[in-house]
Each structure stands twice: as structure tokens, then as C-alpha cells.
Design an enzyme around this catalytic site. Structure first.
Site, PDB file in Angstrom:
ATOM      1  CG  HIS A  72      41.085  55.179  14.705  1.00 37.70           C
ATOM      2  ND1 HIS A  72      39.846  55.210  14.130  1.00 37.70           N
ATOM      3  CD2 HIS A  72      41.941  55.698  13.784  1.00 37.70           C
ATOM      4  CE1 HIS A  72      39.933  55.733  12.914  1.00 37.70           C
ATOM      5  NE2 HIS A  72      41.193  56.016  12.681  1.00 37.70           N
ATOM      6  CE1 TYR A 201      31.765  53.682  16.795  1.00 35.60           C
ATOM      7  CE2 TYR A 201      29.737  52.557  16.173  1.00 35.60           C
ATOM      8  CZ  TYR A 201      31.115  52.562  16.306  1.00 35.60           C
ATOM      9  OH  TYR A 201      31.840  51.433  15.976  1.00 35.60           O
ATOM     10  N   PRO A 291      25.947  45.113  13.150  1.00 35.67           N
ATOM     11  CG  PRO A 291      25.641  46.578  11.353  1.00 35.67           C
ATOM     12  CD  PRO A 291      24.967  45.483  12.105  1.00 35.67           C
ATOM     13  CE  LYS A 295      33.612  43.764  20.344  1.00 35.95           C
ATOM     14  NZ  LYS A 295      34.689  44.592  19.774  1.00 35.95           N
ATOM     15  CE1 TYR A 383      33.422  50.639  18.769  1.00 39.09           C
ATOM     16  CE2 TYR A 383      35.780  50.426  18.413  1.00 39.09           C
ATOM     17  CZ  TYR A 383      34.526  50.795  17.956  1.00 39.09           C
ATOM     18  OH  TYR A 383      34.382  51.314  16.695  1.00 39.09           O
TER      19      TYR A 383
HETATM   20  C1  DHB Z   1      32.803  50.040  10.632  1.00 39.74           C
HETATM   21  C2  DHB Z   1      31.650  49.317  10.747  1.00 39.74           C
HETATM   22  C3  DHB Z   1      31.047  49.182  11.967  1.00 39.74           C
HETATM   23  O1  DHB Z   1      29.931  48.475  12.092  1.00 39.74           O
HETATM   24  C4  DHB Z   1      31.569  49.781  13.084  1.00 39.74           C
HETATM   25  O2  DHB Z   1      30.941  49.670  14.266  1.00 39.74           O
HETATM   26  C5  DHB Z   1      32.737  50.500  12.975  1.00 39.74           C
HETATM   27  C6  DHB Z   1      33.341  50.626  11.729  1.00 39.74           C
HETATM   28  C7  DHB Z   1      33.449  50.189   9.309  1.00 39.74           C
HETATM   29  O3  DHB Z   1      32.987  49.565   8.355  1.00 39.74           O
HETATM   30  O4  DHB Z   1      34.397  50.962   9.202  1.00 39.74           O
END
Ligand code: DHB
Length: 389
Positions: A72, A201, A291, A295, A383
Site C-alpha cells: 500500500h 481509519y 493496535p 506497531k 506509520y
Molecule cells: C490492522 C490492524 C491495525 O491495528 C491497524 O492499525 C492496521 C491494520 C490489520 O489487522 O489489518
């Protein structure tokens, strides 16, 4: 049994450590209390920083990743009925990889076994025998009904947040720093195409939502929920209705059958230092992140890369300065990962039921972060992964 580095835990940290040590000619044995099938099936976050994907490829475990991972250029952040794109590739020349942690684990297990590596699954009653001062540490456990002992020069504690390594440290050796968030994530895996070809997001009055994926017809979707949410109160219909509401009309949402659901708690935790005597903690055993921003595995991979290099310096040239600096080297990255995960979390989640001062401030922050090139660059470099030296 005798080895140079005894490793507790066959997650990404323990397996990658063992793999890197093998490439440097250093022996290790991994003990893991779960079964191989369990380790290979456990769905976890699936987002890999640029340098982690390259490390897997450069060390010979990236073949399937190169074939199957989705690469991506950036992410979308949606709010106020609009989805704004942040293009990491354009801003900083880096991309991110979508490849579930369980696939990394599967590839690493296969490679370790093909290279003659020893991984003992389904061990029980694991404990460390070590005074944290002198002498060689030992790992004691039961395997296939027999009491076993691994004698080693060092121990890699890669056994996760609830593992046995961190609690084995003397009481005053460690200090923990933590923050518990007043919400969790309800996550699903669904047989349906994701609404976009990159992640979205969503900040929404009803709560945060994340639209991720594992394939063109496999979605990984998350909803902010109560930390003690009862999953039985969420029918498939309710989950889809809520996802659709929070997507806010920025894309159409295709529903599909839900293959898996679960609740993820949200917590930030760091232990300092990450080492005492000859025991070195890595990954979730030393720190966990909420999450948002994914990271967790990336920080674990950074720890073991630092640790593998430090062991290499020790065995190759008798240099122990890298081992002595292990904790400080890792923690400077860990705290930046903590800062970024906390920041993404606070910016994107709802903190009260009212539209209050913080809500307005969050919207202004998201508007700024998705429009200022300077702010977008800052998000992008965190990121996609801060530089590894
Ligand atoms: C996923 C999980 C995340 O916490 C995140 O920020 C981006 C992707 C995932 O499981 O695809």
C-alpha cells in the site's frame, strides 16, 4: 540440552531472533507452550513497516510475502463524510505491506525447521532458573511428559505480555509504565471485499472504525467498543449496521459472512529496562501498544534485530557494548512507537458520548493532519516505520 541462546516463545520475535542468530552462526532452541497449529492460525494485526518487509526479504524468508502481500502507498482517514488520502509513497518514498502476522509466523517456522532449527511446541510449566547475577541461565519445562532443561549463555524472553520471563525478574529490577484505555476493539474477519484498496481509519460520532483487509475478498474490520464488551450482544447484522454507519457513506460497504470475531483490549505498556543479567526481553514481553497504527509486530522485529546484532558482536569479537546498550537502543524506538500509537488512538477514538471540547479538537487535528504536508509527512514516517540505523 545445551545451546547458545535459549528462546522462550515462538511468536514473530522469538522466531525471527532464532532465524537471525542462525544466519550469524549462533545456535538457539525455542520453547513454546502453544501448538504449532495454534501459532500458525492466530489472526493478529497485519501491517508491516517498510523495513520489516525488506528484512524478511533480505534474510531469505520473504518469498511468499513478495508473492502474496498487498503493498500500500498510504492510508485513508475518514471524518465528516469525507475520506482523505495520505500518500506515504509520494511523501517519503515508502510503502507498507499487508501480510498477517500469522503468515510471518508460518514462514519463519517453516524456515527454521528446514534449516535444522529446534522449536519445541506444547511445552508445559516453563520457568527460568537464574539468579540474575552470575553464571549461566537455564530454562526448565516439561515436554512430551519429560522434565527438560536447556542450559544456555543467554535467554531471549519473547513470550509475550502474559509470558513467564518478565515476572521472573527480581522485583526491583524493572519498572513498568502503562496506560489502559477505556475502550476496546471488536474485530472481524469477513468473506467480503474491503471498501477500498487501502486502509480506511474512520473517526465517527458513533465511535472509531477501521477497514483493513487480508485479500481482495477477505476483510479485516474493527469497531471501537466497550473494554468489557460482551461479544454475544453483537449479531452479524448489528456488526454490519454499525460498520456501515461509521464508514459514514465515504464508500459503499459490501457485507459477507463473518468467519471470526473477537475483542482486542487497548493498552500501552513499557518495562524498563528490557534486560537484567543474561535475560533479554523482546516484543510484547517488554512492551505492548494499542493496535491503532499496528506497531506491535514491527517493534518486536526491531528489538530482535538489535538483539541479534548484539549477540553477534559478543560471539564474533567478544564485544559486549551492544548487549550493554540493548535496552537503551530499543527503548528509544519503543517510546516513539508508543507515542505514535497513543497519538493515533486518542485522535481517532470517541472519548465521551457528547460532542465536547475534545471532540471538536480531535476533528481539527484530523483536518490538519490530512491537509498539511508537514503533518502528513510526520504521520507517514511514523506509520511506514522510522529509520533503522
Ligand atoms: C490492522 C490492524 C491495525 O491495528 C491497524 O492499525 C492496521 C491494520 C490489520 O489487522 O489489518
Amino acid at each position: 540440552m545445551r545451546t547458545q541462546v535459549g528462546i522462550v516463545g515462538a511468536g514473530p520475535a522469538g522466531l525471527m531472533l532464532s532465524h537471525l542468530l542462525h544466519l550469524a552462526g549462533i545456535s538457539s532452541i525455542i520453547v513454546e507452550n502453544k501448538s504449532r497449529a495454534y501459532c500458525e492460525a492466530r489472526v493478529r494485526a497485519g501491517l508491516m513497516e517498510h523495513w520489516v518487509a525488506h528484512m524478511l526479504i533480505e534474510t531469505g524468508v520473504g518469498e511468499r510475502l513478495q508473492r502474496e502481500a498487498m503493498v500500500h502507498d498510504g492510508i485513508y482517514i475518514a471524518f465528516n463524510g469525507e475520506a482523505r488520502h495520505i500518500d506515504f509513497h509520494k511523501l517519503i518514498g515508502k510503502q507498507v505491506y499487508i501480510y498477517d502476522q500469522k503468515e510471518v509466523v508460518t514462514d519463519l517456522i517453516a524456515r527454521r525447521l528446514a534449516d535444522g532449527g529446534q522449536i519445541l511446541f506444547e511445552v508445559e510449566d516453563t520457568s527460568l532458573i537464574y539468579d540474575f547475577i552470575g553464571g549461566d541461565p537455564k530454562i526448565r519445562f516439561r515436554h512430551e511428559g519429560r522434565e527438560q532443561l536447556i542450559e544456555c549463555d543467554f535467554i531471549g524472553g519473547c513470550d509475550g505480555f502474559h509470558g513467564i520471563c518478565r515476572p521472573s525478574f527480581p522485583d526491583r529490577a524493572l519498572r513498568g509504565y502503562d496506560r489502559v484505555y477505556p475502550f476496546g476493539w471488536l474485530g472481524i474477519l469477513s468473506e467480503s471485499p474491503p471498501p477500498e484498496n487501502e486502509l480506511i481509519y474512520c473517526f465517527h460520532e458513533r465511535g472509531f472504525a477501521l477497514f483493513s483487509m487480508r485479500g481482495p475478498d477477505l476483510s479485516r474490520l474493527y469497531l471501537q467498543c466497550a473494554p468489557d464488551e460482551d461479544i454475544d450482544r453483537w449479531s452479524d447484522q448489528r456488526i454490519w449496521d454499525e460498520l456501515e454507519a461509521r464508514l459514514g457513506g465515504v464508500r459503499p460497504l459490501v457485507r459477507g459472512s463473518i468467519l471470526q470475531k473477537g475483542i482486542t483490549p487497548m493498552r500501552s505498556y513499557v518495562t524498563e529496562p528490557m534486560q537484567a543479567g543474561r535475560v533479554f526481553l523482546a516484543g510484547d514481553a517488554a512492551h505492548i501498544v494499542p493496535p491503532t497504527g499496528a506497531k506491535g509486530m514491527n517493534l518486536a522485529m526491531a528489538d530482535v534485530r538489535v538483539l541479534a546484532r548484539a549477540f553477534e558482536a559478543h560471539y564474533r569479537s567478544g564485544r559486549d557494548d551492544l548487549l550493554a546498550n540493548y535496552s537503551a537502543t530499543c527503548l528509544s524506538r519503543v517510546w516513539k512507537g508508543q507515542r505514535f500509537s497513543w497519538w493515533m488512538t486518542q485522535m481517532l477514538h470517541r472519548h465521551s458520548d457528547e460532542i465536547d471540547f475534545d471532540t471538536k479538537r480531535q476533528i481539527a487535528e484530523i483536518d490538519y493532519v490530512t491537509s498539511s504536508p508537514a503533518a502528513m509527512t510526520s504521520l507517514a514516517e511514523n506509520y511506514a516505520g522510522l529509520p533503522m540505523e
